[in-house]
Design an enzyme around this catalytic site. Structure first.
Site, short mmCIF file in Angstrom:
data_model
loop_
_atom_site.label_atom_id
_atom_site.label_comp_id
_atom_site.label_asym_id
_atom_site.label_seq_id
_atom_site.Cartn_x
_atom_site.Cartn_y
_atom_site.Cartn_z
CD GLU A 94 13.29 0.98 8.79
OE1 GLU A 94 13.85 1.88 9.21
OE2 GLU A 94 13.84 -0.24 8.49
CD GLU A 97 9.38 12.85 11.96
OE1 GLU A 97 8.17 12.34 11.96
OE2 GLU A 97 10.39 12.23 11.26
CB CYS A 124 12.70 9.33 8.35
SG CYS A 124 13.91 8.41 7.26
CE LYS A 129 -2.00 2.73 3.01
NZ LYS A 129 -2.18 4.17 2.19
P1 NAP Z 1 2.08 8.18 8.22
O1 NAP Z 1 1.12 8.85 8.21
O2 NAP Z 1 2.64 7.29 9.40
O3 NAP Z 1 1.97 7.17 7.19
C1 NAP Z 1 2.77 6.15 6.41
C2 NAP Z 1 1.79 5.29 5.66
O4 NAP Z 1 1.00 4.34 6.69
C3 NAP Z 1 0.88 5.81 4.72
O5 NAP Z 1 0.68 4.59 3.70
C4 NAP Z 1 -0.48 5.83 5.51
O6 NAP Z 1 -1.78 5.91 4.52
C5 NAP Z 1 -0.49 4.62 6.25
N1 NAP Z 1 -1.25 4.58 7.39
C6 NAP Z 1 -2.07 5.61 7.91
N2 NAP Z 1 -2.46 5.51 8.97
C7 NAP Z 1 -2.54 3.87 9.03
C8 NAP Z 1 -3.07 2.81 10.13
N3 NAP Z 1 -3.76 3.19 11.01
N4 NAP Z 1 -2.62 1.67 9.61
C9 NAP Z 1 -1.94 1.13 8.69
N5 NAP Z 1 -1.35 2.19 7.72
C10 NAP Z 1 -1.87 3.59 8.16
O7 NAP Z 1 3.34 9.00 7.72
P2 NAP Z 1 3.31 9.95 6.50
O8 NAP Z 1 3.13 11.37 6.92
O9 NAP Z 1 3.02 9.29 5.22
O10 NAP Z 1 4.98 10.00 6.28
C11 NAP Z 1 5.91 10.63 7.30
C12 NAP Z 1 6.35 9.95 8.45
O11 NAP Z 1 7.34 8.73 7.71
C13 NAP Z 1 7.39 10.66 9.16
O12 NAP Z 1 7.18 10.50 10.61
C14 NAP Z 1 8.73 10.22 8.97
O13 NAP Z 1 10.02 10.49 9.79
C15 NAP Z 1 8.54 8.59 8.54
N6 NAP Z 1 9.49 7.99 7.64
C16 NAP Z 1 10.57 7.32 8.22
C17 NAP Z 1 11.28 6.63 7.52
C18 NAP Z 1 12.56 5.71 8.06
O14 NAP Z 1 12.97 4.98 7.36
N7 NAP Z 1 12.42 5.51 9.33
C19 NAP Z 1 11.56 6.97 6.16
C20 NAP Z 1 10.64 7.66 5.69
C21 NAP Z 1 9.68 8.33 6.42
P3 NAP Z 1 -2.28 7.04 4.02
O15 NAP Z 1 -1.21 8.00 3.47
O16 NAP Z 1 -3.07 6.75 2.64
O17 NAP Z 1 -3.06 7.56 5.34
#
Ligand code: NAP
Length: 490
Positions: free
Chosen positions: A249, A384, A283, A174
């Site tokens: 991650e 963050e 991230c 997804k």
């Molecule tokens: P997010 O809101 O946590 O979403 C990430 C993914 O999870 C999206 O595909 C999202 O779908 C899905 N999702 C949301 N709620 C969910 C749930 N309850 N159950 C299962 N899946 C769910 O994060 P984001 O805003 O897209 O990305 C930013 C974050 O990613 C930051 O915190 C960043 O630090 C982190 N990140 C970490 C790394 C690493 O390697 N550590 C790398 C890149 C990014 P939808 O978008 O469709 O809601």
């Protein structure tokens, strides 16, 4: 306008409800695509297909070299379509062409890395007592749910899909609902190279529906998730039902520690790159810069001067050095944090506003923003922000630097700049983070493990660790003298 469909059981499909979601270009606010908006039912369908396909052995029982040959072909196709993918990534995520181009090259290299790795020597034998031979082999985990964010839409997908497929799993993938374009293109390539149907399945839709279903389903054996820490916590709860194997991650608030004896211009340069590359939506971003007292004023002045000179604009403009934020909602979140910083009493040194004029009005551009005179309890230091916003603090000595660096619930990344080699290693070893640099920021390698300590996650992607995340470990004990034990007399 692109029409993006889901890929389930080797077929391109609309969602069961036929609902669509508009996908926007963050530089212009224009609709660039319509994506099938799946829900829990679509996810269940894809999961059932992945389950049946895994259990059939059509993929897991291929030889490693056969699976590798598909992955090598995917890498070749990614390179052949590099120009197209680069333009699409910029259009969907906003990142400048230069960054998007690197992402496509890295994606191809990642497929090649895992194609190579899966055919290398594997397993162990143990010199156990008795007439026994003990050995360990690796097997695929099974059905893997892969969920990724929007900041590196193609690359984050590949970091999961390449090792998961190499190991022999089937997948339900997804993308973020905001940036599905290049992952749909990747699945076109997966189809073109002839990976058996049902092995790789793509479902689009919101995290709350599709993501939640994948995390909860008892037919899924593993979740590999990249995204925010808050979502990671939700996924852990959802995955508890069938004790899924999970890799997370998550977010970060990473320290970049700069000592007075560092090469000054190198430190300023990498510090800029550490936070403003990817518009701060990285991230591992170096979002807390810690500078030794004696060079603090000089550093602040030079850093702000260079931050103000960063060319912000559309990723399509070859002169652009920093693109827009990914969406209006995310821009508003970042602007809110800037207001919070001001209210908390931090001093705004530069930036701090939405950029308009010069063709930027319809996009989601925020100027590179620097705060100083911050304290460790401020939200802009603790949380963050995931945008082009950095805090700069001073420290007195090595102990003080280490204490400030570790004063966070996160532990993803960190860096130190100094010309004193012993000090560099001392400090890096004390920083509680999984990805670190000395006199650099951000270089990332397919060969090296990626992941965080503390609330930045569980497990490691990339490298050999990244493959093991998608494998089970089985011990096999072989009796070399086939006769009864004699334990029971009668
Ligand atoms: P997010 O809101 O946590 O979403 C990430 C993914 O999870 C999206 O595909 C999202 O779908 C899905 N999702 C949301 N709620 C969910 C749930 N309850 N159950 C299962 N899946 C769910 O994060 P984001 O805003 O897209 O990305 C930013 C974050 O990613 C930051 O915190 C960043 O630090 C982190 N990140 C970490 C790394 C690493 O390697 N550590 C790398 C890149 C990014 P939808 O978008 O469709 O809601």
């Amino acid at each position: 306008m692109l029409d993006l469909k889901m890929y389930i059981d080797g077929e391109w499909r609309d969602s069961l409800t036929k609902e669509k979601r508009d996908i926007l270009n963050p530089a212009t606010g224009e609709i660039i695509a319509q994506a099938a908006e799946g829900n829990a039912q679509d996810a269940r369908l894809a999961i059932a297909v992945a389950r049946t396909t895994f259990d059939s052995g059509v993929w897991s029982e291929l030889s490693a070299v056969e699976r590798a040959s598909y992955l090598f072909k995917i890498a070749d196709h990614l390179e052949e379509r590099q120009e197209e993918l680069k333009l699409l990534e910029t259009m969907d995520n906003g990142k400048p062409h230069r960054e998007a181009g690197f992402d496509v090259s890295d994606a191809a290299a990642c497929f090649r890395y895992y194609a190579g790795l899966i055919t290398k020597p594997d397993g162990q034998t143990y010199a156990v007592p008795g007439p026994m031979q003990s050995m360990v082999i690796h097997e695929p985990v099974g059905v893997c749910g892969l969920i990724v964010p929007w900041n590196y839409p193609l690359l984050m997908s590949v970091w999961k899909i390449a090792p998961a497929l190499a190991a022999g799993n089937t997948i339900v993938f997804k993308p973020s609902e905001v940036t599905p374009v290049t992952s749909v293109k990747l699945f076109e390539i997966i189809e073109e190279v002839g990976i058996p149907k049902g092995v790789a399945n793509l479902v689009m839709g919101s995290g709350a529906t599709v993501g939640q279903e994948i995390s909860t389903s008892h037919l899924v054996d593993k979740i590999s998730f990249t995204g925010g820490t808050k979502t990671g916590r939700e996924i852990m709860k959802a995955a508890a039902g069938n004790i899924k194997n999970i890799s997370l991650e998550l977010g970060g608030k990473s320290p970049n520690v700069i000592f007075a004896d560092a090469d000054f211009e190198t430190a300023v340069d990498y510090a800029l790159f550490g936070i403003f590359c990817g518009t701060g939506q990285v991230c591992a971003a170096g979002s807390r810069i810690l500078v030794e007292e004696s060079i603090y004023e000089a550093f602040l002045t030079r850093f702000a001067e260079r931050a103000e000179n960063i060319r912000v604009g559309s990723g399509d403009d070859p002169r652009t050095e920093m693109g827009p934020l990914v969406s209006k909602a995310h821009m508003e979140k970042v602007l809110d944090y800037i207001e919070i910083g001001k209210r908390e009493g931090a001093r705004l040194v530069c930036g701090g506003y939405r950029m308009t004029g010069n063709g930027l009005d319809q996009g989601y551009f925020v100027a590179p923003t620097v705060f100083t005179d911050v304290t460790s309890d401020m939200r802009i230091v603790r949380e963050e922000i995931f945008g082009p916003v950095v805090t700069i603090q001073s420290f007195k000595n090595e102990q003080d630097a280490i204490a400030l660096a570790n004063d966070t619930v996160y532990g993803l990344a960190g860096a130190v700049f100094t010309t004193d080699g012993a000090k560099a290693l001392r400090v890096i070893k004390k920083i509680r983070a999984g990805i670190t640099w000395i006199n650099a920021y951000h270089p990332t390698f397919n060969e090296a493990p990626w992941g965080g300590y503390k609330q930045s996650g569980i497990g490691r992607g990339l490298g050999t660790h990244g493959l093991e995340e998608f494998q089970e470990v089985k011990q096999i004990n072989i009796n070399l003298q086939v006769e009864p034990t004699g334990w029971f007399e009668n």
